[in-house]
Design a protein around this motif. Structure first.
Motif, PDB file in Angstrom:
ATOM      1  N   ALA A  99      38.083  41.532  56.601  1.00  0.00           N
ATOM      2  CA  ALA A  99      38.038  41.337  58.055  1.00  0.00           C
ATOM      3  C   ALA A  99      36.959  40.357  58.485  1.00  0.00           C
ATOM      4  O   ALA A  99      36.831  40.051  59.676  1.00  0.00           O
ATOM      5  N   GLY A 100      36.179  39.861  57.542  1.00  0.00           N
ATOM      6  CA  GLY A 100      35.128  38.905  57.874  1.00  0.00           C
ATOM      7  C   GLY A 100      33.843  39.534  58.356  1.00  0.00           C
ATOM      8  O   GLY A 100      32.994  38.864  58.957  1.00  0.00           O
ATOM      9  N   LEU A 101      33.668  40.817  58.077  1.00  0.00           N
ATOM     10  CA  LEU A 101      32.486  41.528  58.580  1.00  0.00           C
ATOM     11  C   LEU A 101      31.318  41.523  57.598  1.00  0.00           C
ATOM     12  O   LEU A 101      30.313  42.200  57.833  1.00  0.00           O
ATOM     13  N   THR A 102      31.455  40.780  56.504  1.00  0.00           N
ATOM     14  CA  THR A 102      30.355  40.674  55.539  1.00  0.00           C
ATOM     15  C   THR A 102      30.044  39.197  55.302  1.00  0.00           C
ATOM     16  O   THR A 102      30.922  38.333  55.387  1.00  0.00           O
ATOM     17  N   GLU A 103      28.798  38.917  55.012  1.00  0.00           N
ATOM     18  CA  GLU A 103      28.394  37.544  54.689  1.00  0.00           C
ATOM     19  C   GLU A 103      28.986  37.124  53.347  1.00  0.00           C
ATOM     20  O   GLU A 103      29.092  37.946  52.427  1.00  0.00           O
ATOM     21  N   ARG A 104      29.381  35.863  53.247  1.00  0.00           N
ATOM     22  CA  ARG A 104      29.938  35.342  52.005  1.00  0.00           C
ATOM     23  C   ARG A 104      29.144  34.120  51.555  1.00  0.00           C
ATOM     24  O   ARG A 104      28.651  33.338  52.375  1.00  0.00           O
ATOM     25  N   GLN A 105      29.038  33.938  50.245  1.00  0.00           N
ATOM     26  CA  GLN A 105      28.369  32.780  49.666  1.00  0.00           C
ATOM     27  C   GLN A 105      29.206  32.217  48.531  1.00  0.00           C
ATOM     28  O   GLN A 105      29.959  32.949  47.872  1.00  0.00           O
ATOM     29  N   GLY A 106      29.076  30.911  48.308  1.00  0.00           N
ATOM     30  CA  GLY A 106      29.793  30.306  47.204  1.00  0.00           C
ATOM     31  C   GLY A 106      30.003  28.821  47.413  1.00  0.00           C
ATOM     32  O   GLY A 106      29.419  28.203  48.309  1.00  0.00           O
ATOM     33  N   THR A 189      31.886  24.994  58.028  1.00  0.00           N
ATOM     34  CA  THR A 189      31.724  25.269  56.600  1.00  0.00           C
ATOM     35  C   THR A 189      32.856  26.160  56.108  1.00  0.00           C
ATOM     36  O   THR A 189      33.172  27.179  56.738  1.00  0.00           O
ATOM     37  N   ALA A 190      33.460  25.761  54.992  1.00  0.00           N
ATOM     38  CA  ALA A 190      34.542  26.547  54.394  1.00  0.00           C
ATOM     39  C   ALA A 190      34.212  26.850  52.947  1.00  0.00           C
ATOM     40  O   ALA A 190      33.803  25.953  52.193  1.00  0.00           O
ATOM     41  N   LEU A 191      34.357  28.108  52.548  1.00  0.00           N
ATOM     42  CA  LEU A 191      34.156  28.507  51.160  1.00  0.00           C
ATOM     43  C   LEU A 191      35.499  28.503  50.439  1.00  0.00           C
ATOM     44  O   LEU A 191      36.500  28.979  50.976  1.00  0.00           O
ATOM     45  N   GLY A 192      35.491  27.979  49.231  1.00  0.00           N
ATOM     46  CA  GLY A 192      36.715  27.895  48.447  1.00  0.00           C
ATOM     47  C   GLY A 192      36.611  26.756  47.455  1.00  0.00           C
ATOM     48  O   GLY A 192      35.525  26.207  47.222  1.00  0.00           O
ATOM     49  N   ASP A 193      37.737  26.390  46.866  1.00  0.00           N
ATOM     50  CA  ASP A 193      37.760  25.285  45.906  1.00  0.00           C
ATOM     51  C   ASP A 193      37.504  23.974  46.637  1.00  0.00           C
ATOM     52  O   ASP A 193      38.341  23.542  47.444  1.00  0.00           O
ATOM     53  N   ALA A 225      30.566  18.405  49.837  1.00  0.00           N
ATOM     54  CA  ALA A 225      30.857  19.569  48.992  1.00  0.00           C
ATOM     55  C   ALA A 225      29.548  20.237  48.601  1.00  0.00           C
ATOM     56  O   ALA A 225      28.509  19.573  48.472  1.00  0.00           O
ATOM     57  N   GLY A 226      29.578  21.549  48.422  1.00  0.00           N
ATOM     58  CA  GLY A 226      28.381  22.286  48.041  1.00  0.00           C
ATOM     59  C   GLY A 226      28.724  23.417  47.104  1.00  0.00           C
ATOM     60  O   GLY A 226      29.847  23.935  47.121  1.00  0.00           O
ATOM     61  N   SER A 227      27.763  23.808  46.291  1.00  0.00           N
ATOM     62  CA  SER A 227      28.000  24.889  45.328  1.00  0.00           C
ATOM     63  C   SER A 227      27.411  26.222  45.773  1.00  0.00           C
ATOM     64  O   SER A 227      27.718  27.265  45.196  1.00  0.00           O
ATOM     65  N   ASP A 228      26.557  26.205  46.794  1.00  0.00           N
ATOM     66  CA  ASP A 228      25.905  27.436  47.242  1.00  0.00           C
ATOM     67  C   ASP A 228      25.830  27.441  48.765  1.00  0.00           C
ATOM     68  O   ASP A 228      24.758  27.342  49.348  1.00  0.00           O
TER      69      ASP A 228
END
Length: 241
Positions: A99-106, A189-193, A225-228
């Motif tokens: 649901a998007g209620l937690t922080e994500r990193q990557g 900012t988008a996380l993914g490939d 692009a970013g790795s973190d």
């Protein structure tokens, strides 16, 4: 044959009538306005309305956070005494990340959009209209659509998490998102490939049009692009705006 001019007595009578009518109008106006200015502008500007709405939204958000803490404390106490409540809370916790209620990193991609700068002489290009030189809602939406299409797992704009009900909207030369207003630069900012997201951005028609305007008029488009990278948790209400 008359020469079209009034005799002195007629002029005096006409002047008296005009003065009486003017006095009557002034007296009526003062009575209606109660001594205040009739045409005083009490219509606030759109930007003022947005500021007031944002201030109210901030106050409500603080109240919401306080109530959320109280609910969490009550749930924790209930879970200690009731296994069924504890099981339901575990299910809710499992749904927080989707649901998007937690922080994500990557790894992922960040796109920054900015309005066109002025020339060295302080002017904009002569062949450009004002609409050619600013970031529009459809530009932001094109980037978001491309990121989702490229397999993004989580997206943020500025300091806000983008969820299914998020709807960025242009308000003058600012953007309204989840009750807050933002000015350029707009950082998405988008996380993914990173490779798939970049490929999707290149293929998105709206992004390609924006890049053409970027080349011609100097609109800012920076893709990195970013790795973190970090995408924050969504903290708004159930119906995002």
């Amino acid at each position: 044959m008359s020469n079209g001019r009034l005799p002195p007595l007629a002029w005096g009578s006409a002047t008296l009538v005009v003065c009486l009518v003017a006095g009557l109008l002034l007296g009526t106006t003062r009575g209606v306005s109660d001594g205040s200015e009739l045409r005083a502008s009490d219509s606030p500007r759109l930007s003022d309305l947005v500021r007031v709405a944002q201030s109210e939204s901030d106050d409500l958000a603080a109240t919401r956070d306080a109530l959320t803490m109280q609910v969490a404390q009550l749930q924790s106490g209930a879970a200690t005494d009731d296994d069924k409540v504890a099981a339901v809370l575990d299910q809710l916790t499992a749904l927080e990340d989707p649901a998007g209620l937690t922080e994500r990193q990557g790894a992922g991609v960040t796109v920054t959009l900015t309005d066109a700068p002025r020339d060295d002489d302080g002017r904009y290009p002569a062949d450009a209209s004002p609409d050619d030189l600013v970031v529009h809602q459809q530009d932001v939406q094109s980037v978001l659509n491309a990121m989702w299409a490229g397999g993004a797992e989580a997206i943020s704009m500025q300091d806000q998490r983008i969820v299914a009900t998020s709807a960025p909207r242009c308000i003058g030369n600012t953007l309204l998102l989840h009750g807050r207003t933002y000015s350029p630069p707009y950082v998405i900012t988008a996380l993914g490939d990173p490779a798939k997201i970049a490929e999707s951005l290149d293929a998105e028609p709206g992004v390609r049009v924006y890049k053409q305007y970027s080349t011609r008029y100097g609109l800012g488009f920076l893709q990195q692009a970013g790795s973190d990278l970090t995408v924050p948790a969504y903290t708004g209400g159930a119906a995002a705006r």
